[in-house]
Design a protein around this motif. Structure first.
Motif, mmCIF file in Angstrom:
data_model
loop_
_atom_site.group_PDB
_atom_site.id
_atom_site.type_symbol
_atom_site.label_atom_id
_atom_site.label_comp_id
_atom_site.label_asym_id
_atom_site.label_seq_id
_atom_site.Cartn_x
_atom_site.Cartn_y
_atom_site.Cartn_z
ATOM 1 N N GLU A 45 23.308 86.857 95.893
ATOM 2 C CA GLU A 45 23.930 85.942 96.432
ATOM 3 C C GLU A 45 24.961 86.579 98.060
ATOM 4 O O GLU A 45 24.555 85.014 99.113
ATOM 5 C CB GLU A 45 25.300 85.931 95.381
ATOM 6 C CG GLU A 45 25.690 85.045 96.110
ATOM 7 C CD GLU A 45 25.921 82.493 95.887
ATOM 8 O OE1 GLU A 45 26.561 82.256 96.742
ATOM 9 O OE2 GLU A 45 24.443 82.496 95.609
ATOM 10 N N ARG A 49 24.353 83.806 101.252
ATOM 11 C CA ARG A 49 26.007 83.403 101.896
ATOM 12 C C ARG A 49 25.775 83.233 103.925
ATOM 13 O O ARG A 49 25.733 83.003 104.265
ATOM 14 C CB ARG A 49 26.630 83.777 101.314
ATOM 15 C CG ARG A 49 26.594 82.829 100.316
ATOM 16 C CD ARG A 49 28.034 83.453 99.370
ATOM 17 N NE ARG A 49 28.831 82.749 97.438
ATOM 18 C CZ ARG A 49 29.580 83.226 97.156
ATOM 19 N NH1 ARG A 49 30.815 83.885 97.543
ATOM 20 N NH2 ARG A 49 29.514 83.191 95.730
ATOM 21 N N MET A 79 17.532 80.897 94.580
ATOM 22 C CA MET A 79 18.280 81.562 94.840
ATOM 23 C C MET A 79 18.662 80.779 96.458
ATOM 24 O O MET A 79 20.056 80.565 97.124
ATOM 25 C CB MET A 79 18.896 82.944 94.364
ATOM 26 C CG MET A 79 19.555 82.483 93.448
ATOM 27 S SD MET A 79 20.497 84.455 92.954
ATOM 28 C CE MET A 79 21.630 84.353 93.679
ATOM 29 N N ARG A 188 25.271 82.074 91.861
ATOM 30 C CA ARG A 188 25.054 80.393 91.847
ATOM 31 C C ARG A 188 24.318 79.637 91.237
ATOM 32 O O ARG A 188 23.278 80.796 90.670
ATOM 33 C CB ARG A 188 24.460 79.302 93.297
ATOM 34 C CG ARG A 188 23.399 80.008 93.985
ATOM 35 C CD ARG A 188 22.796 80.331 95.555
ATOM 36 N NE ARG A 188 23.630 80.608 96.088
ATOM 37 C CZ ARG A 188 23.791 80.123 97.722
ATOM 38 N NH1 ARG A 188 22.905 79.253 97.965
ATOM 39 N NH2 ARG A 188 24.296 80.761 98.259
ATOM 40 N N THR A 190 21.751 78.080 89.441
ATOM 41 C CA THR A 190 20.383 77.423 90.360
ATOM 42 C C THR A 190 19.727 76.316 89.978
ATOM 43 O O THR A 190 19.441 76.392 88.487
ATOM 44 C CB THR A 190 18.841 78.621 90.465
ATOM 45 O OG1 THR A 190 18.820 79.094 88.636
ATOM 46 C CG2 THR A 190 19.335 79.785 91.518
#
Length: 253
Positions: A45, A49, A79, A188, A190
């Motif tokens: 993640e 980002r 992701m 997150r 998915t």
């Protein structure tokens, strides 16, 4: 921009009930649900980002394990990771392969593809060694920040770490090895379309031999034992009775 390599390990699902093999040689993996290591999911993640914020140009996810371990790569691609590399091994990754061997595989791939940032989970929830990130940083002679709580990247890496006394912030230029703790982010959800697209993306498959890594372990796990069952507690009627039991029965004061 940074070229990021992320580690993703396939482990028993964190909510699954663990059972030992009949011969106590390890944990029985035959009937339990498997998933991406929770700390690795946080690392994926964070890498995605970085790419979304324009700090990273490319995110590659690496897993080491049997054929079924490709599932965690598909999850990472869903992701938002760009590429996935599967180093195929038949040995039990939770028991038969040393953290040093894992670090050597990462080092070989970094040397081949020139990554400038490595993100790993702080530890896996099966072997629980918390060693790969530190060993990899030592092999590469790169700066490291473990137990990552917050990450800011501009010209330098500014990492806030969780330590016994609270938080510690350190700063250094890349390349670097970072290991991620629970409070760094929330991975997150998915969506189904992303999962379906990830199933069609290619995976690069390698072997340790192709990377020049010998997996021969330096030790052997002889047996694994479950923890002792906790005894039922008792209720006490007063503080004096509690102190008496702590002093005379438990002998902790």
């Amino acid at each position: 921009m940074l070229k990021v390599l992320v580690g993703a390990k396939r482990v028993i699902d964190a909510y699954a009930k663990v059972r030992l093999l009949p011969d106590n040689s390890g944990v029985d993996l035959s009937t339990v649900k498997m998933a991406m290591n929770p700390f690795c999911e946080i690392a994926v993640e964070e890498a995605v980002r970085l790419k979304e914020s324009g700090k990273a140009s490319e995110v590659t996810v690496l897993t080491i394990g049997p054929k079924q371990a490709s599932d965690v790569l598909r999850a990472a691609l869903a992701m938002g990771a760009d590429k996935a590399v599967h180093v195929h091994v038949e040995e039990r990754i939770d028991r038969d392969i040393l953290p040093l061997s894992i670090a050597q595989i990462f080092r070989a791939l970094i040397a081949r593809d020139n990554y400038s940032l490595v993100l790993l989970g702080k530890q896996s929830i099966d072997s629980d060694s918390n060693q790969v990130g530190q060993l990899l940083a030592g092999l590469l002679n790169w700066p490291q920040a473990t137990f990552l709580n917050k990450l800011e990247i501009n010209q330098t890496v500014r990492a806030t770490r969780e330590i016994d006394g609270g938080l510690q912030t350190i700063e250094f230029p890349p390349p670097a090895v970072l290991t991620c703790d629970l409070r760094l982010n929330t991975p997150r959800f998915t969506a189904i379309p992303s999962i379906m697209k990830a199933k069609k993306k290619p995976l690069e498959t390698l072997t340790p031999d192709k990377l020049g890594v010998d997996l021969t372990p330096g030790y052997q796990t002889l047996s694994v034992e479950p923890p002792d069952k906790r005894k039922a507690g008792i209720k006490v009627e007063s503080v004096d009775q509690l102190l008496d039991k702590l002093r005379n029965e438990a002998k902790v004061i």
